[in-house]
Design a protein around this motif. Structure first.
Motif, PDB file in Angstrom:
ATOM      1  N   ILE A 100     -10.337  -7.011 -27.069  1.00  9.48           N
ATOM      2  CA  ILE A 100      -9.746  -7.638 -28.253  1.00  9.48           C
ATOM      3  C   ILE A 100      -8.503  -8.400 -27.795  1.00  9.48           C
ATOM      4  CG2 ILE A 100      -8.821  -7.288 -30.572  1.00  9.48           C
ATOM      5  CD1 ILE A 100     -10.140  -4.414 -30.372  1.00  9.48           C
ATOM      6  N   ALA A 101      -8.607  -9.714 -27.662  1.00  8.75           N
ATOM      7  CA  ALA A 101      -7.472 -10.559 -27.260  1.00  8.75           C
ATOM      8  C   ALA A 101      -6.810 -11.099 -28.523  1.00  8.75           C
ATOM      9  CB  ALA A 101      -7.946 -11.704 -26.378  1.00  8.75           C
ATOM     10  N   VAL A 102      -5.514 -10.863 -28.646  1.00  5.22           N
ATOM     11  CA  VAL A 102      -4.804 -11.105 -29.904  1.00  5.22           C
ATOM     12  C   VAL A 102      -3.811 -12.258 -29.769  1.00  5.22           C
ATOM     13  CG1 VAL A 102      -3.384 -10.046 -31.700  1.00  5.22           C
ATOM     14  CG2 VAL A 102      -4.978  -8.623 -30.370  1.00  5.22           C
ATOM     15  N   ASP A 103      -3.791 -13.131 -30.756  1.00  2.00           N
ATOM     16  CA  ASP A 103      -2.664 -14.046 -30.933  1.00  2.00           C
ATOM     17  C   ASP A 103      -1.595 -13.264 -31.684  1.00  2.00           C
ATOM     18  OD1 ASP A 103      -3.499 -16.400 -29.702  1.00  2.00           O
ATOM     19  OD2 ASP A 103      -4.474 -17.175 -31.491  1.00  2.00           O
ATOM     20  N   ILE A 104      -0.553 -12.813 -30.978  1.00  2.00           N
ATOM     21  CA  ILE A 104       0.473 -12.010 -31.618  1.00  2.00           C
ATOM     22  C   ILE A 104       1.196 -12.814 -32.697  1.00  2.00           C
ATOM     23  CG2 ILE A 104       0.792 -10.490 -29.634  1.00  2.00           C
ATOM     24  CD1 ILE A 104       3.182 -12.180 -28.790  1.00  2.00           C
ATOM     25  N   ARG A 105       1.941 -12.116 -33.521  1.00  6.21           N
ATOM     26  CA  ARG A 105       2.699 -12.747 -34.614  1.00  6.21           C
ATOM     27  C   ARG A 105       3.428 -13.990 -34.099  1.00  6.21           C
ATOM     28  NH1 ARG A 105       6.128 -10.676 -39.328  1.00  6.21           N
ATOM     29  NH2 ARG A 105       4.701  -8.895 -39.224  1.00  6.21           N
ATOM     30  N   LYS A 119      10.031  -6.365 -31.520  1.00  7.60           N
ATOM     31  CA  LYS A 119       8.793  -5.853 -30.926  1.00  7.60           C
ATOM     32  C   LYS A 119       8.309  -4.574 -31.592  1.00  7.60           C
ATOM     33  CE  LYS A 119       9.534  -9.402 -28.536  1.00  7.60           C
ATOM     34  NZ  LYS A 119      10.860  -9.678 -29.116  1.00  7.60           N
ATOM     35  N   LYS A 120       9.245  -3.814 -32.166  1.00  2.00           N
ATOM     36  CA  LYS A 120       8.843  -2.609 -32.899  1.00  2.00           C
ATOM     37  C   LYS A 120       7.994  -2.980 -34.107  1.00  2.00           C
ATOM     38  CE  LYS A 120      10.851   1.681 -34.737  1.00  2.00           C
ATOM     39  NZ  LYS A 120      12.140   2.420 -34.947  1.00  2.00           N
ATOM     40  N   ASN A 121       8.375  -4.028 -34.808  1.00  5.09           N
ATOM     41  CA  ASN A 121       7.584  -4.494 -35.947  1.00  5.09           C
ATOM     42  C   ASN A 121       6.275  -5.133 -35.497  1.00  5.09           C
ATOM     43  OD1 ASN A 121       7.358  -5.116 -38.905  1.00  5.09           O
ATOM     44  ND2 ASN A 121       7.317  -7.205 -38.119  1.00  5.09           N
ATOM     45  N   MET A 122       6.295  -5.854 -34.372  1.00  2.00           N
ATOM     46  CA  MET A 122       5.070  -6.464 -33.864  1.00  2.00           C
ATOM     47  C   MET A 122       4.086  -5.394 -33.380  1.00  2.00           C
ATOM     48  SD  MET A 122       6.720  -9.802 -31.959  1.00  2.00           S
ATOM     49  CE  MET A 122       5.156 -10.517 -31.469  1.00  2.00           C
ATOM     50  N   ALA A 123       4.613  -4.231 -32.961  1.00  2.00           N
ATOM     51  CA  ALA A 123       3.734  -3.110 -32.631  1.00  2.00           C
ATOM     52  C   ALA A 123       3.011  -2.607 -33.875  1.00  2.00           C
ATOM     53  CB  ALA A 123       4.547  -1.983 -31.998  1.00  2.00           C
TER      54      ALA A 123
END
Length: 338
Positions: A100-105, A119-123
């Motif tokens: 699963i390759a993700v385009d992060i926020r 990064k805590k919220n992006m987790a």
């Protein structure tokens, strides 16, 4: 009179040629990748067995590309790239795992909200994505900014983390506060090395609005500098690859969102002070970032493996896909059997 007309006609033709040439040069500078298809459909279509999807998580919509069956392996890319950064290693991983390759926020086809880039919220984004796909646990692999999200994920969701892998960049901690403000005496080198790289853009990307004014519509100029500085062999990243990334960061919103990851660094460092050491199996693969990762894992991980990729720069998945895949597959298998 006839001579005058010929001279005038020649001048008109010359002006037209010069104007056309200048216009073509301006067009090439503004969009050197015109005509290259970088649509998500064309990219995903090049990877047999993969498909793309979207998930509503943590108040935003995340874009991801998935393929293969088995235990999930979540791939988190970094700046200035997209999920495509993993395209050379995804097919081999998908032979054994559900990739699963993700385009992060803030990246690629994912939403680019005004905030939430700590990064805590992006987790939380990644955790809720896993839940939406029906998974309670996964191997988490990160590169660059994606490595920082990997650290936050592993620290905040240890029970959901089968293993954590850091590719050329570790998580954020207080060590970042000691980064050099100036290059070595004699000036900045043309190429980074494992012993000497100057991260000036960590500061530049803190600035609001100005980067958008300077870079929007000219992302290729900015990015090509980084690829030259942080890669050993430029041919490892094709013109098509560069076109994908230039397109992804060419708008004001994309630049703002990407810089949001950097502007959250101070909060990330504060958050990390409360994190416990990582207890899950942990892997670090480093080119230029080898020593940075090694120091980080020695401080923050209880059980880790660290490997240096010789003759490789920062973009390890493009520059050494076979080596990265080999180390990663062996590590993931060991993590599941031990």
């Amino acid at each position: 009179m006839r001579s005058y007309n010929r001279t005038a006609m020649f001048a008109v033709v010359l002006i037209a040629v010069v104007t056309t040439t200048a216009a073509k040069r301006a067009e090439a500078q503004s969009d050197p990748y015109a005509g290259i298809d970088v649509s998500e459909a064309s990219l995903v279509g090049e990877l047999s067995g993969f498909s793309e999807g979207f998930a509503k998580v943590n108040g935003i919509r995340l874009h991801y590309v998935e393929g293969g069956e088995g235990t999930p392996v979540v791939l988190l890319p970094g700046w200035p790239q997209t999920w495509w950064a993993y395209h050379k290693i995804m097919p081999a991983l998908a032979e054994r795992y559900h990739v699963i390759a993700v385009d992060i926020r803030g990246m690629g086809a994912s939403d680019k909200p005004e905030g939430g880039y700590d990064k805590k919220n992006m987790a939380v984004d990644v955790f809720e994505l896993m839940e939406s796909l029906g998974y309670e646990k996964a191997h988490i692999v990160g590169h660059d900014i994606g490595s920082q999200v990997t650290y936050a994920f592993a620290a905040n969701y240890p029970d959901a983390t089968l293993s954590a892998t850091f590719l050329d960049v570790p998580g954020l901690d207080d060590a970042v506060l000691g980064l050099k403000l100036l290059p070595e005496p004699g000036g900045m080198s043309e190429k980074a090395t494992p012993e000497n790289f100057f991260l000036w853009w960590f500061a530049f990307n803190q600035v609001k609005d100005l980067p958008e004014d300077l870079i929007a519509g000219r992302a290729h100029l900015y990015e090509d500098w980084f690829f030259n500085y942080l890669m050993v062999d430029q041919s490892d990243m094709s013109e098509r690859d560069r076109a994908v990334y230039a397109h992804a960061y060419n708008s004001r919103d994309a630049i703002r969102a990407g810089n949001g990851w950097y502007q959250a660094f101070p909060q990330d460092i504060v958050d990390a002070r409360d994190y416990s050491d990582l207890e899950m199996p942990t892997l670090g693969l480093g080119g230029f970032g080898y020593y940075w990762i090694a120091n980080f894992l020695e401080t923050h991980a209880e059980s880790y493996q660290i490997e240096q990729l010789e003759g490789v720069g920062h973009y390890v998945m493009e520059e050494a896909p076979d080596a990265v895949t080999g180390y990663l597959l062996e590590f993931l298998e060991d993590a599941e059997t031990n």
